[in-house]
Design a protein around this motif. Structure first.
Motif, PDB file in Angstrom:
ATOM      1  N   SER A  16       0.856  -1.189   0.000  1.00 55.06           N
ATOM      2  CA  SER A  16       0.000   0.000   0.000  1.00 55.06           C
ATOM      3  C   SER A  16       0.885   1.230   0.000  1.00 55.06           C
ATOM      4  N   GLY A  17       0.302   2.372  -0.354  1.00 56.76           N
ATOM      5  CA  GLY A  17       1.077   3.609  -0.360  1.00 56.76           C
ATOM      6  C   GLY A  17       0.328   4.706  -1.068  1.00 56.76           C
ATOM      7  N   HIS A  18       1.085   5.729  -1.440  1.00 59.26           N
ATOM      8  CA  HIS A  18       0.518   6.909  -2.091  1.00 59.26           C
ATOM      9  C   HIS A  18       1.515   7.380  -3.143  1.00 59.26           C
ATOM     10  N   CYS A  19       1.041   7.746  -4.316  1.00 57.31           N
ATOM     11  CA  CYS A  19       1.968   8.196  -5.367  1.00 57.31           C
ATOM     12  C   CYS A  19       1.241   9.113  -6.343  1.00 57.31           C
ATOM     13  N   GLU A  20       2.031   9.750  -7.192  1.00 56.41           N
ATOM     14  CA  GLU A  20       1.481  10.609  -8.252  1.00 56.41           C
ATOM     15  C   GLU A  20       1.375   9.848  -9.566  1.00 56.41           C
ATOM     16  N   SER A  21       2.242   8.869  -9.743  1.00 56.16           N
ATOM     17  CA  SER A  21       2.232   8.032 -10.945  1.00 56.16           C
ATOM     18  C   SER A  21       2.944   6.727 -10.579  1.00 56.16           C
ATOM     19  N   PHE A  22       2.878   5.747 -11.476  1.00 57.37           N
ATOM     20  CA  PHE A  22       3.514   4.460 -11.210  1.00 57.37           C
ATOM     21  C   PHE A  22       4.664   4.263 -12.190  1.00 57.37           C
ATOM     22  N   ARG A  23       5.866   4.044 -11.637  1.00 62.23           N
ATOM     23  CA  ARG A  23       7.035   3.825 -12.494  1.00 62.23           C
ATOM     24  C   ARG A  23       7.519   2.399 -12.276  1.00 62.23           C
ATOM     25  N   CYS A  24       7.533   1.614 -13.329  1.00 60.68           N
ATOM     26  CA  CYS A  24       8.009   0.238 -13.218  1.00 60.68           C
ATOM     27  C   CYS A  24       9.505   0.244 -12.934  1.00 60.68           C
ATOM     28  N   ARG A  25       9.900  -0.496 -11.898  1.00 63.06           N
ATOM     29  CA  ARG A  25      11.293  -0.421 -11.459  1.00 63.06           C
ATOM     30  C   ARG A  25      12.226  -1.209 -12.370  1.00 63.06           C
ATOM     31  N   PHE A  26      11.676  -1.989 -13.276  1.00 59.82           N
ATOM     32  CA  PHE A  26      12.560  -2.826 -14.088  1.00 59.82           C
ATOM     33  C   PHE A  26      13.226  -2.031 -15.207  1.00 59.82           C
ATOM     34  N   HIS A  27      12.440  -1.278 -15.993  1.00 55.71           N
ATOM     35  CA  HIS A  27      13.051  -0.511 -17.078  1.00 55.71           C
ATOM     36  C   HIS A  27      12.491   0.897 -17.191  1.00 55.71           C
ATOM     37  N   GLY A  28      11.609   1.273 -16.256  1.00 52.75           N
ATOM     38  CA  GLY A  28      11.216   2.673 -16.181  1.00 52.75           C
ATOM     39  C   GLY A  28       9.975   3.086 -16.937  1.00 52.75           C
ATOM     40  N   TRP A  29       9.202   2.143 -17.455  1.00 52.81           N
ATOM     41  CA  TRP A  29       7.928   2.556 -18.049  1.00 52.81           C
ATOM     42  C   TRP A  29       7.065   3.190 -16.946  1.00 52.81           C
ATOM     43  N   THR A  30       6.375   4.282 -17.305  1.00 54.50           N
ATOM     44  CA  THR A  30       5.628   5.035 -16.304  1.00 54.50           C
ATOM     45  C   THR A  30       4.159   5.157 -16.728  1.00 54.50           C
ATOM     46  N   TYR A  31       3.263   5.054 -15.725  1.00 49.76           N
ATOM     47  CA  TYR A  31       1.816   5.078 -15.971  1.00 49.76           C
ATOM     48  C   TYR A  31       1.174   6.105 -15.038  1.00 49.76           C
ATOM     49  N   ASP A  32       0.060   6.694 -15.496  1.00 46.37           N
ATOM     50  CA  ASP A  32      -0.651   7.630 -14.615  1.00 46.37           C
ATOM     51  C   ASP A  32      -1.590   6.875 -13.668  1.00 46.37           C
ATOM     52  N   LEU A  33      -2.354   7.625 -12.872  1.00 46.14           N
ATOM     53  CA  LEU A  33      -3.195   6.995 -11.845  1.00 46.14           C
ATOM     54  C   LEU A  33      -4.380   6.239 -12.440  1.00 46.14           C
ATOM     55  N   GLN A  34      -4.598   6.405 -13.747  1.00 50.58           N
ATOM     56  CA  GLN A  34      -5.630   5.598 -14.399  1.00 50.58           C
ATOM     57  C   GLN A  34      -5.022   4.394 -15.108  1.00 50.58           C
ATOM     58  N   GLY A  35      -3.711   4.250 -14.981  1.00 50.13           N
ATOM     59  CA  GLY A  35      -3.028   3.133 -15.627  1.00 50.13           C
ATOM     60  C   GLY A  35      -2.625   3.404 -17.066  1.00 50.13           C
ATOM     61  N   ARG A  36      -2.779   4.660 -17.498  1.00 44.44           N
ATOM     62  CA  ARG A  36      -2.417   4.977 -18.887  1.00 44.44           C
ATOM     63  C   ARG A  36      -0.911   5.174 -19.014  1.00 44.44           C
ATOM     64  N   PHE A  37      -0.378   4.617 -20.104  1.00 48.49           N
ATOM     65  CA  PHE A  37       1.062   4.756 -20.355  1.00 48.49           C
ATOM     66  C   PHE A  37       1.417   6.229 -20.531  1.00 48.49           C
ATOM     67  N   LEU A  38       2.485   6.653 -19.835  1.00 44.60           N
ATOM     68  CA  LEU A  38       2.928   8.038 -19.942  1.00 44.60           C
ATOM     69  C   LEU A  38       4.233   8.154 -20.729  1.00 44.60           C
ATOM     70  N   SER A  39       5.232   7.362 -20.328  1.00 42.26           N
ATOM     71  CA  SER A  39       6.549   7.540 -20.942  1.00 42.26           C
ATOM     72  C   SER A  39       7.435   6.335 -20.651  1.00 42.26           C
ATOM     73  N   ALA A  40       8.557   6.273 -21.376  1.00 43.21           N
ATOM     74  CA  ALA A  40       9.554   5.228 -21.142  1.00 43.21           C
ATOM     75  C   ALA A  40      10.909   5.771 -21.573  1.00 43.21           C
ATOM     76  N   PRO A  41      11.984   5.339 -20.926  1.00 41.38           N
ATOM     77  CA  PRO A  41      13.315   5.767 -21.360  1.00 41.38           C
ATOM     78  C   PRO A  41      13.557   5.373 -22.822  1.00 41.38           C
ATOM     79  N   ALA A  42      14.311   6.207 -23.529  1.00 44.45           N
ATOM     80  CA  ALA A  42      14.499   6.005 -24.973  1.00 44.45           C
ATOM     81  C   ALA A  42      14.935   4.588 -25.352  1.00 44.45           C
ATOM     82  N   PRO A  43      15.873   3.983 -24.627  1.00 47.64           N
ATOM     83  CA  PRO A  43      16.339   2.657 -25.079  1.00 47.64           C
ATOM     84  C   PRO A  43      15.254   1.582 -25.051  1.00 47.64           C
TER      85      PRO A  43
END
Ligand code: FES
Length: 276
Positions: free
Chosen positions: A78-105
């Motif tokens: 449990s916790g609180h956040c502004e967005s979700f960043r996958c710790r494996f390669h950095g894909w990031t999602y908003d609070l609705q689960g929508r893809f936001l960004s990923a590192p270029a590689p």
């Protein structure tokens, strides 16, 4: 039930595919996700999911599986956040689960594709509890509606979390032992028991984490959750004793009509899995 149904990974896999994939399952109390950005994650019956209150105040439940390589995006209970960043390669999602960004590689070829969003699950709230449904498995139509928990409970007082070294069925059996349906006690297949005592309602939510690890959420309405800490500790001890008896080869007879009904429904689910 057989002894190995309480201690083997095989039975848990059958339950995962034949029951938990099809049923409406509780994830948490709505009060655990009070503010935008609050989240709760769990493996429920082998399915990794998380619930979050989005920026517009909507409670959502999503598959906890990154669209990059299917790894879990949320790694804390449990916790609180502004967005979700996958710790494996950095894909990031908003609070609705929508893809936001990923590192270029590791960026996807089409960052606008809806296939990159985390998979949303059917979600509903009833009597202060958030439910989800995967809608899969051999009997996906078995649970068309979530359980009816009755009247809205009093004000949310908090949730206790108890980690128990037992199979989830042992925990259910302990909750049902010696009980019978009444205005003060109701069992809701497969994972919830509701007890009422005067102005207080206690919802016991069993979370089958692995075949030998169970999390129990004790959601308390109408009183502070801490009032129920001794009872939760007693339940944990009783469950772990019962699990040890199973491991030693003791399979007790059903304790009451509710336990017998629980075993009957389990048997039906196993039978459906056998013919699937
Ligand atoms: S698995 Fe999530 S970013 Fe790679």
């Amino acid at each position: 039930m057989k002894l190995e149904d309480y201690s083997g990974a095989e039975a848990f896999q059958v339950e995962k595919r034949s029951m938990f994939a099809a049923e409406w399952l509780p994830l948490c109390a709505e009060g655990q996700l009070a503010q935008p950005g609050d989240f709760v994650s769990a493996s429920v019956g082998g399915w990794s999911v998380f619930g979050v209150r989005d920026g517009e105040g909507v409670l959502r439940i999503l598959r906890n599986a990154c669209r990059h390589q299917n790894m879990p995006v949320v790694n804390t209970p449990s916790g609180h956040c502004e967005s979700f960043r996958c710790r494996f390669h950095g894909w990031t999602y908003d609070l609705q689960g929508r893809f936001l960004s990923a590192p270029a590689p590791v960026a996807p070829k089409d960052p606008g594709s809806p296939d990159l969003h985390l998979a949303p699950l059917a979600t509903t709230l009833t009597a202060g509890i958030a439910f989800f449904r995967l809608g899969a498995g051999p009997d996906a139509s078995a649970a068309a509606v979530p359980p009816d928990l009755g009247a809205a409970p009093p004000a949310y007082g908090g949730t206790l979390t108890t980690e128990i070294a037992c199979n989830w069925k042992v925990c259910v059996e302990q909750l049902l032992a010696g009980q019978s349906p009444s205005p003060d006690f109701a069992w809701h297949w497969p994972l919830l028991a509701v007890r009422r005592a005067g102005a207080v309602t206690v919802v016991e939510q069993v979370v089958p984490h692995t075949f030998l690890r169970t999390r129990l959420f004790t959601h308390v309405f109408g009183a502070p959750a801490d009032d129920h800490r001794p009872a939760a500790a007693t339940l944990k001890q009783a469950c772990e004793t019962l699990q040890a008896e199973r491991a030693a080869g003791t399979l007790a007879a059903d304790k009451g009509a509710l336990t017998a009904d629980f075993h009957r429904r389990l048997g039906e689910a196993y039978a459906r899995a056998a013919v699937a």
